[in-house]
Design a protein around this motif. Structure first.
Motif, PDB file in Angstrom:
ATOM      1  N   SER A 148       0.864  -1.173   0.000  1.00 32.13           N
ATOM      2  CA  SER A 148       0.000   0.000   0.000  1.00 32.13           C
ATOM      3  C   SER A 148       0.894   1.214   0.000  1.00 32.13           C
ATOM      4  CB  SER A 148      -0.915   0.012   1.229  1.00 32.13           C
ATOM      5  OG  SER A 148      -1.735   1.157   1.242  1.00 32.13           O
ATOM      6  N   GLU A 149       0.567   2.188  -0.812  1.00 27.11           N
ATOM      7  CA  GLU A 149       1.462   3.334  -0.896  1.00 27.11           C
ATOM      8  C   GLU A 149       1.591   4.055   0.433  1.00 27.11           C
ATOM      9  OE1 GLU A 149       2.583   6.959  -3.891  1.00 27.11           O
ATOM     10  OE2 GLU A 149       0.887   5.659  -4.317  1.00 27.11           O
ATOM     11  N   VAL A 150       0.468   4.205   1.144  1.00 28.18           N
ATOM     12  CA  VAL A 150       0.484   4.852   2.454  1.00 28.18           C
ATOM     13  C   VAL A 150      -0.219   3.954   3.458  1.00 28.18           C
ATOM     14  CG1 VAL A 150      -0.112   6.903   3.807  1.00 28.18           C
ATOM     15  CG2 VAL A 150       0.361   7.127   1.358  1.00 28.18           C
ATOM     16  N   VAL A 151       0.404   3.778   4.607  1.00 24.24           N
ATOM     17  CA  VAL A 151      -0.243   3.122   5.745  1.00 24.24           C
ATOM     18  C   VAL A 151      -0.468   4.166   6.820  1.00 24.24           C
ATOM     19  CG1 VAL A 151       0.055   1.482   7.653  1.00 24.24           C
ATOM     20  CG2 VAL A 151       0.619   0.800   5.315  1.00 24.24           C
ATOM     21  N   VAL A 152      -1.718   4.331   7.221  1.00 23.93           N
ATOM     22  CA  VAL A 152      -2.083   5.236   8.309  1.00 23.93           C
ATOM     23  C   VAL A 152      -2.379   4.385   9.530  1.00 23.93           C
ATOM     24  CG1 VAL A 152      -3.679   7.028   9.087  1.00 23.93           C
ATOM     25  CG2 VAL A 152      -3.069   6.866   6.656  1.00 23.93           C
ATOM     26  N   VAL A 153      -1.724   4.676  10.638  1.00 26.80           N
ATOM     27  CA  VAL A 153      -1.895   3.886  11.856  1.00 26.80           C
ATOM     28  C   VAL A 153      -2.805   4.647  12.814  1.00 26.80           C
ATOM     29  CG1 VAL A 153      -0.733   2.685  13.742  1.00 26.80           C
ATOM     30  CG2 VAL A 153       0.407   2.929  11.528  1.00 26.80           C
ATOM     31  N   GLY A 154      -3.988   4.114  13.056  1.00 30.40           N
ATOM     32  CA  GLY A 154      -4.951   4.735  13.953  1.00 30.40           C
ATOM     33  C   GLY A 154      -6.156   5.267  13.199  1.00 30.40           C
ATOM     34  N   ALA A 155      -7.365   4.931  13.684  1.00 31.93           N
ATOM     35  CA  ALA A 155      -8.597   5.373  13.028  1.00 31.93           C
ATOM     36  C   ALA A 155      -9.458   6.180  13.983  1.00 31.93           C
ATOM     37  CB  ALA A 155      -9.383   4.183  12.475  1.00 31.93           C
TER      38      ALA A 155
ATOM     39  N   HIS B 110      -6.722  13.229  -2.917  1.00 33.34           N
ATOM     40  CA  HIS B 110      -5.568  13.292  -3.816  1.00 33.34           C
ATOM     41  C   HIS B 110      -5.434  12.040  -4.671  1.00 33.34           C
ATOM     42  CE1 HIS B 110      -3.573  17.032  -2.588  1.00 33.34           C
ATOM     43  NE2 HIS B 110      -3.885  16.750  -1.332  1.00 33.34           N
ATOM     44  N   GLY B 111      -6.301  11.074  -4.463  1.00 35.68           N
ATOM     45  CA  GLY B 111      -6.207   9.838  -5.227  1.00 35.68           C
ATOM     46  C   GLY B 111      -5.032   8.971  -4.841  1.00 35.68           C
ATOM     47  N   ILE B 112      -4.594   9.071  -3.593  1.00 34.08           N
ATOM     48  CA  ILE B 112      -3.422   8.312  -3.136  1.00 34.08           C
ATOM     49  C   ILE B 112      -3.876   6.999  -2.510  1.00 34.08           C
ATOM     50  CG2 ILE B 112      -1.407   8.319  -1.625  1.00 34.08           C
ATOM     51  CD1 ILE B 112      -1.433  11.372  -1.776  1.00 34.08           C
ATOM     52  N   PRO B 113      -3.433   5.855  -3.035  1.00 31.90           N
ATOM     53  CA  PRO B 113      -3.797   4.561  -2.435  1.00 31.90           C
ATOM     54  C   PRO B 113      -3.294   4.479  -1.001  1.00 31.90           C
ATOM     55  CG  PRO B 113      -2.808   4.271  -4.610  1.00 31.90           C
ATOM     56  CD  PRO B 113      -2.583   5.698  -4.228  1.00 31.90           C
ATOM     57  N   HIS B 114      -4.157   4.038  -0.093  1.00 31.40           N
ATOM     58  CA  HIS B 114      -3.762   3.958   1.311  1.00 31.40           C
ATOM     59  C   HIS B 114      -4.665   2.986   2.050  1.00 31.40           C
ATOM     60  CE1 HIS B 114      -7.119   6.802   1.393  1.00 31.40           C
ATOM     61  NE2 HIS B 114      -7.257   6.531   2.681  1.00 31.40           N
ATOM     62  N   VAL B 115      -4.238   2.634   3.246  1.00 26.26           N
ATOM     63  CA  VAL B 115      -5.037   1.821   4.148  1.00 26.26           C
ATOM     64  C   VAL B 115      -4.875   2.385   5.550  1.00 26.26           C
ATOM     65  CG1 VAL B 115      -3.166   0.154   4.549  1.00 26.26           C
ATOM     66  CG2 VAL B 115      -5.545  -0.524   4.948  1.00 26.26           C
ATOM     67  N   VAL B 116      -5.961   2.376   6.328  1.00 19.99           N
ATOM     68  CA  VAL B 116      -5.940   2.850   7.709  1.00 19.99           C
ATOM     69  C   VAL B 116      -6.104   1.628   8.611  1.00 19.99           C
ATOM     70  CG1 VAL B 116      -6.970   4.394   9.419  1.00 19.99           C
ATOM     71  CG2 VAL B 116      -7.016   5.011   6.982  1.00 19.99           C
ATOM     72  N   LEU B 117      -5.155   1.433   9.513  1.00 24.08           N
ATOM     73  CA  LEU B 117      -5.172   0.278  10.410  1.00 24.08           C
ATOM     74  C   LEU B 117      -5.547   0.711  11.820  1.00 24.08           C
ATOM     75  CD1 LEU B 117      -1.905  -1.494   9.178  1.00 24.08           C
ATOM     76  CD2 LEU B 117      -4.246  -1.764   8.332  1.00 24.08           C
ATOM     77  N   GLU B 118      -6.521   0.039  12.398  1.00 19.75           N
ATOM     78  CA  GLU B 118      -7.013   0.366  13.733  1.00 19.75           C
ATOM     79  C   GLU B 118      -7.113  -0.920  14.541  1.00 19.75           C
ATOM     80  OE1 GLU B 118      -8.191   1.384  17.147  1.00 19.75           O
ATOM     81  OE2 GLU B 118      -7.863   3.060  15.744  1.00 19.75           O
ATOM     82  N   ARG B 119      -6.459  -0.949  15.703  1.00 25.20           N
ATOM     83  CA  ARG B 119      -6.434  -2.187  16.484  1.00 25.20           C
ATOM     84  C   ARG B 119      -7.759  -2.480  17.169  1.00 25.20           C
ATOM     85  NH1 ARG B 119      -2.357  -0.651  21.502  1.00 25.20           N
ATOM     86  NH2 ARG B 119      -3.414   1.257  22.182  1.00 25.20           N
ATOM     87  N   HIS B 120      -8.597  -1.460  17.350  1.00 25.86           N
ATOM     88  CA  HIS B 120      -9.902  -1.685  17.977  1.00 25.86           C
ATOM     89  C   HIS B 120     -11.004  -1.289  16.988  1.00 25.86           C
ATOM     90  CE1 HIS B 120      -7.973  -2.661  21.691  1.00 25.86           C
ATOM     91  NE2 HIS B 120      -7.426  -1.463  21.823  1.00 25.86           N
ATOM     92  N   ARG B 121     -11.895  -0.371  17.404  1.00 27.44           N
ATOM     93  CA  ARG B 121     -12.929   0.167  16.537  1.00 27.44           C
ATOM     94  C   ARG B 121     -12.604   1.606  16.187  1.00 27.44           C
ATOM     95  NH1 ARG B 121     -18.078  -0.705  20.284  1.00 27.44           N
ATOM     96  NH2 ARG B 121     -16.521   0.004  21.815  1.00 27.44           N
ATOM     97  N   ILE B 122     -13.283   2.152  15.214  1.00 27.99           N
ATOM     98  CA  ILE B 122     -13.114   3.560  14.869  1.00 27.99           C
ATOM     99  C   ILE B 122     -13.458   4.410  16.091  1.00 27.99           C
ATOM    100  CG2 ILE B 122     -13.971   5.444  13.430  1.00 27.99           C
ATOM    101  CD1 ILE B 122     -14.546   3.364  11.254  1.00 27.99           C
TER     102      ILE B 122
END
Length: 428
Positions: free
Chosen positions: A6-13, A27-39
């Motif tokens: 994934s181009e960008v990994v965001v840690v925390g939701a 910006h059309g940037i591929p990314h994923v947001v990782l959250e260990r619990h719920r939003i």
């Protein structure tokens, strides 16, 4: 475990991660947001039951969505705030994965990007955004030993008065959490002691406008650096019971005994610093200074706002301030619980990169760290006074997304005709 890219990994939701996802998506940037619990999990499970937002709903939100069931000048409950971020994530179709914990982030060797290890596999990313915010690890000062009183908890573990055993309660910390918890306990019939340190206490409302509005028009939200010595000063403000100005004299009149900063413990006795009057006076000075600045703004702009001279009248100090208690025998006073409203520390043990100063804090400017490709978001004073607030983190996220976009442009330049250069997408 599976491996992906994934181009960008965001840690925390939480609010920072959701804001970051919106701007990356724009910006059309591929990314994923990782959250260990719920939003927005901390709003649900790490706050007391009666908590509401400290800013009105018209202010404490993102630009793209209003609170559906909260009047603009009202204060959203903690559940409404959490639901708001869930709804916002759905609105922007944020690629959030819940239940995934990031265990480590390391820079690749001899190739661009980072290896992100998670509880659900490995992700190779060109950029990493640490959006875990400032409330990561509750801090309880090592003052009172375990067993000295039946219960010692951090404010993040407090839920309601019924949770605590019968008896008096000492609340340590006079920021928003401390004063609201102390007030709730007092109203439930408890004897309450409140340990007060340096603080800022703005008016909840003045001349018909909320203090959030005043800080905005006066340019105070946009201060880029805190006043000297005020980096960690807490703000005593409350949206509880419809919102009101925190007044320590009123708290004392309601039965809360104010004491100075908690200093030491020995043989069942707590000792407090002789600084209570000075701390109260410091808060009063900041309160009055904001009123004067607001008055000057009204006059300068010819506004027909109602006058409020009574707001400038503070009244006499209560006895507990003029003749402060310096010692408290916990058993004799019937204290069975201590609630530590003493803040949080960050925890970036998972982020194994050269992005920190000698003090262990992120070495960054406006969220851009000294480690190329690593960014921080949601921290106090990241770019301005409002950075850790809901609306402020949204604007900081836009800046970080712009910076990532610029870097992608550099990385993409010439990669199609230069052997050995990898595309900006992060594919390796």
């Amino acid at each position: 475990m599976p491996s992906e890219e994934s181009e960008v990994v965001v840690v925390g939701a939480g609010q920072a991660g959701v804001a970051m996802s919106e701007h990356l998506g724009a910006h059309g940037i591929p990314h994923v947001v990782l959250e260990r619990h719920r939003i927005a999990e901390r709003w649900r499970s790490e706050r007391w039951d009666s908590l509401v937002a400290n800013g009105p709903a018209w202010h404490d939100r993102f630009p793209g969505l209003e609170f559906p069931d909260t009047a603009p000048d009202a204060f959203a409950s903690k559940e409404e705030v959490a639901d708001y971020f869930v709804a916002y994530a759905e609105k922007i179709d944020a690629p959030i994965r819940c239940g995934v914990e990031v265990t480590s982030v390391r820079r690749h060797t001899h190739r661009p990007g980072f290896r992100v290890e998670t509880s659900d596999g490995t992700i190779d990313a060109r950029f990493v955004v640490a959006a875990t915010g400032p409330f990561q690890r509750p801090v309880i000062p090592p003052v009172v030993p375990d067993g000295a009183v039946p219960v010692q908890i951090h404010s993040s573990g407090y839920r309601n008065p019924e949770q605590l055993p019968e008896g008096a309660v000492l609340v340590v910390g006079a920021g928003s959490s401390g004063v609201q918890i102390a007030d709730e306990l007092c109203r439930s019939g408890r004897r309450v002691f409140l340990s007060v340190g340096p603080h800022d206490r703005p008016p909840r409302e003045y001349r018909g406008r909320d203090f959030c509005w005043w800080l905005g028009v006066l340019g105070l939200w946009d201060l880029e650096t805190p006043p000297q010595g005020a980096e960690h000063v807490t703000i005593a403000v409350s949206g509880a019971r419809g919102g009101h100005t925190v007044d320590f004299r009123a708290l004392a009149a309601d039965g809360i005994e104010l004491v100075g900063m908690t200093r030491s413990y020995e043989d069942g006795v707590l000792r407090f610093a002789p600084d209570l009057a000075a701390n109260i006076a410091l808060g009063d000075g900041k309160y009055l200074a904001l009123l004067r600045a607001a008055d000057a703004y009204v006059e300068r702009n010819g506004l027909a706002f109602p006058e409020e001279p009574e707001a400038h009248v503070l009244g006499p100090d209560p006895d507990c301030v003029t003749d402060p208690r310096l010692e408290l025998d916990l058993a004799a006073a019937g204290v069975t619980s201590i609630v530590w409203a003493t803040g949080f520390a960050t925890d970036y043990s998972w982020l194994e990169v050269d992005a920190f100063g000698e003090n262990g804090r992120p070495d960054q400017r406006r969220g851009v760290s000294r480690e190329p490709g690593v960014y921080f978001l949601g921290l106090p004073w990241l770019s301005r006074r409002g950075s850790s607030f809901i609306w402020g983190v949204w604007h900081d996220a836009r800046y970080v997304a712009d910076h990532i976009t610029i870097q992608r442009g550099y990385l993409a330049h010439g990669t199609t005709d230069r052997p050995g250069l990898t595309p900006a997408s992060g594919n390796n």
